[in-house]
Structure formats: C-alpha cells, structure tokens
Design an enzyme around this catalytic site. Structure first.
Site, mmCIF file in Angstrom:
data_model
loop_
_atom_site.group_PDB
_atom_site.id
_atom_site.type_symbol
_atom_site.label_atom_id
_atom_site.label_comp_id
_atom_site.label_asym_id
_atom_site.label_seq_id
_atom_site.Cartn_x
_atom_site.Cartn_y
_atom_site.Cartn_z
ATOM 1 N N CYS A 197 -9.509 0.391 -4.612
ATOM 2 C CA CYS A 197 -9.786 -0.120 -3.543
ATOM 3 C C CYS A 197 -10.468 0.961 -2.351
ATOM 4 O O CYS A 197 -9.752 1.699 -1.618
ATOM 5 C CB CYS A 197 -8.948 -0.865 -2.685
ATOM 6 S SG CYS A 197 -9.581 -1.555 -1.066
ATOM 7 N N CYS A 224 -9.827 0.248 1.263
ATOM 8 C CA CYS A 224 -8.311 0.457 1.601
ATOM 9 C C CYS A 224 -8.224 1.944 1.725
ATOM 10 O O CYS A 224 -7.651 2.449 2.800
ATOM 11 C CB CYS A 224 -7.509 -0.011 0.883
ATOM 12 S SG CYS A 224 -8.086 -1.612 0.067
ATOM 13 N N ASP A 225 -8.500 2.846 1.014
ATOM 14 C CA ASP A 225 -7.931 4.235 0.659
ATOM 15 C C ASP A 225 -9.066 5.275 0.970
ATOM 16 O O ASP A 225 -8.724 6.508 0.838
ATOM 17 C CB ASP A 225 -7.377 4.220 -0.498
ATOM 18 C CG ASP A 225 -6.001 3.115 -0.645
ATOM 19 O OD1 ASP A 225 -5.291 3.067 0.304
ATOM 20 O OD2 ASP A 225 -5.905 2.755 -1.976
#
Ligand code: NAP
Length: 345
Positions: A140, A143-144
């Site tokens: 993701c 997200c990261d």
C-alpha cells in the site's frame, strides 16, 4: 414479523475483523445487538500489515495499524461485541435465519449477516517477503509511501494499481522502478501514459522479483531481479531456462499485483458477486446485497477506494442497515442468543 426467535440464533454475525468489521461491531454493539465477530485467517485485516497509518482522521501524529485495530476491538468489546476465531467455509443464505458452517464443523445461525472479509493483497512469492512485509516491503503506497523520501524503490506489477502506486511514490522517492513480468502494461492507457511521462519513473520489462534483501531492523536494502526476453522469467527459471539475474540496492518495494476479495464462501449462495469476485451491493448508498439481511462492508465490496477510513465508513453503514432491517422484521433485542463458539486454534 420474524419467526426466527429461537435462542441459539444470533441477531448479527460479522465475518471479518478488519477495520470494516470492527466498525460494524462498534455500531451493532452500541445498538445492543450483541454482535459476534468472526476473526478469520488474517485477524485484524490488512492494517495489521502496515506500520504507521498517517491518513486516518483524528491522529495528527499517525497511529500504528496494529494499534488502531486493537483499539477498535477494545472499543467494540466495551459495548458487548463478542469475538471468536473462526473461518466460514460455507453459508446457507436461502432461508432465514442464515447458517454459517465454520472450518471447525460448527454451525452458527444468525438473522443478519455482515460480510466484512476484505480483500487480500496478492503477494508475488519472492524469497524474504514473509519476513519483510511491513518493514520496507508494502502492499500500500498510500499507507507507507511517505516513509520512503529519498529512497530508490521498486513497484511490482503492470496494472492500474502498480501505476497508481508508482505515481504516488514518485512524490517522495528519488527513483521509482516499475518491474513488470511482460513487455506490455495491463494498466489503462491514461494511467500508463501518466507513469511513462513521469521523469522519476522507469520500467523494467520482462522482469520479476526473485528475492528481497534486508532485515526487520534495517528494512529492505536490496532486491534480486530476474529477466527473460520473452517475459515471465520466474516460470522460465522453474522450467530450467537461463535467465539474467541482477541485484539492485533499494530502500523499499511495493507490491501492486492486485487484490483478491475474500468471497469464496459465498460462491454457491444467492449473494451476487462481480466478475472479479467482489461482493455486489445494491446500487446507491447502501450496503444491502442481493439477499435480504446480508450486508457488505469494506474492501470485500470496494475495489476502488480501499482505504481504512472508507472501510470504517461502510462498516458503520452496514451496521445501521442491518439494524434497520432487523427492526422491520420485528426481532426483539431481549432474545439474545447464547452460542458457544470454539476457538479454531
Ligand atoms: P490487475 O489489473 O489484475 O493487475 C495486476 C498486475 O499485476 C498485472 O500487470 C499482472 O501481470 C501483475 N501480476 C499479477 N500477479 C503477479 C505475480 N505473481 N508476479 C508479478 N506480477 C503479477 O490488478 P490492479 O492493478 O490491482 O487493478 C484491479 C482493478 O482495479 C482493475 O480493474 C483496475 O483498472 C482497477 N483500478 C483502477 C485504478 C484507477 O483507475 N485509478 C487504480 C487501481 C485499480 P500481467 O499483466 O502479466 O497479468
């Protein structure tokens, strides 16, 4: 009026304990429906695979994925939600109450069912991925990605997800290399063109990821790639053909090879699935499915947004829809079931 008021019938069973299932649990528990949440093979869902979540509203400093899930579980438990480990193997949804057969052989009966089983990111099977997922290896970018400022990163895949990940990562990373197993992208023309036009994005064609180097302490440090001019190099390698190998230094690797919705247990039921297996919900702002009393929430019904916050949103919608549906059937809240659920492990 409902006739299914036997005491071993639950009002609501929520299948899945990711952010959608937990949100549905908080809402149904607060509505005094004493939901049972079944935690399947990936308890806590995809958030447990990520480190810090920085885009979930209300946490200006970010929040750990695991922490968010644990807090959600505590919050739902506080209002009376029950949790049990259990994987649903088959579901009988033709009649009310519904019956769920668990892998343990046990049967659960419920008036309403909330399917929040999520979609699992596909992994490619490279050596080292089990150890390094969440430590520089991610599924993701949203997200990261921000943890990779100044890094050289790889994105694996050739579809829209991979292009989207690459474009997002190009905001932070020094360089983004898309590694694709063929010489033609699967992505839509517009997404492919955007990625091709970006100065920081390069492509490695007919190439696959074989091994990831690094440690949980230091994160991802490198990757071994294999290349064959006819594509699908790991298949070629397995059938004994020669492939070129190269080890590259990278600070992050992102898988963008698609997601698989966890709907196998619904395959033989009247609930409708999309061609790619996603749970089909009725048109408009609703979580209703083709079967009255069955509601969908989170990534299992959402191939597009796939965010923790949207999953939490549809979880709450499913809970409200289930509550309203139970009310129309005249289910009484004081007939709470007592079901012994054995733990899988
Ligand atoms: P996808 O279209 O199925 O693409 C998956 C990609 O990963 C393909 O290029 C595939 O290679 C590759 N792949 C699959 N397994 C692999 C493996 N084991 N090793 C290496 N490569 C592997 O999945 P997606 O990109 O997640 O898209 C899913 C759907 O969501 C699509 O309909 C897409 O249009 C949509 N979507 C849209 C957007 C957007 O418009 N913004 C964003 C994301 C997703 P091959 O090509 O060789 O099969």
């Amino acid at each position: 009026m409902s006739t299914d008021t036997t005491p071993d019938v639950r009002d609501v069973v929520i299948v899945g304990s990711g952010v959608a299932g937990l949100s549905a649990a908080v809402y149904t528990a607060r509505a005094d429906l004493k939901p049972l949440v079944l935690e399947g093979p990936e308890p806590g869902g995809q958030l447990t695979l990520t480190t810090d979540v920085e885009n979930y509203l209300g946490f200006p400093e970010g929040v750990g994925g695991m922490e968010l899930i644990q807090n959600g579980k505590e919050q739902a438990s506080r209002f009376g939600a029950e949790f049990a480990h259990g994987t649903v193997e088959t579901a009988s949804l033709e009649e009310h109450p519904f019956e769920l057969e668990l892998a343990t052989g046990e049967t659960l009966r419920t008036r309403a069912l909330i399917v929040a089983t999520g979609a699992s990111a596909r992994w490619v099977g490279a050596d080292g991925e089990d150890d390094l997922m969440g430590y520089g290896l991610s599924t993701c970018a949203t997200c990261d990605g921000a943890f990779h400022r100044g890094d050289d990163v790889l994105v694996i895949g050739g579809g829209d997800s991979a292009m989207e990940e690459a474009l997002f990562l190009a905001k932070f990373a020094d360089s983004v290399t898309v590694v694709h197993r063929r010489d033609e992208l699967r992505a839509s023309d517009i997404m492919a063109q955007r990625a091709r036009d970006h100065d920081a994005i390069e492509f490695r064609w007919n190439t696959e990821l074989l091994e990831i180097q690094g440690s949980q302490e230091h994160g991802v440090t490198g990757a071994t790639l294999v290349h064959h001019p006819d594509g699908h190099p790991t298949d070629k390698l397995e059938s004994g053909l020669a492939v070129e190998r190269e080890t590259v230094d990278v600070g992050g690797i992102f898988y963008g090879v698609g997601h698989v919705p966890n709907t196998e247990f619904l395959a033989e039921t009247p609930v409708e699935l999309e061609e790619d297996g996603y749970l089909r919900t009725e048109p408009g702002m609703t979580t209703e499915t083709a079967v009255e009393g069955v509601f969908g929430a989170g990534d299992v019904m959402d191939p597009d947004y796939r965010q923790a916050i949207t999953a939490a949103g549809t979880g709450s919608m499913a809970a409200l829809d289930a509550e309203a549906w139970l009310d129309t059937r005249g289910t009484t809240r004081d007939l709470q079931p007592v079901v012994e659920v054995k733990l899988d492990d």
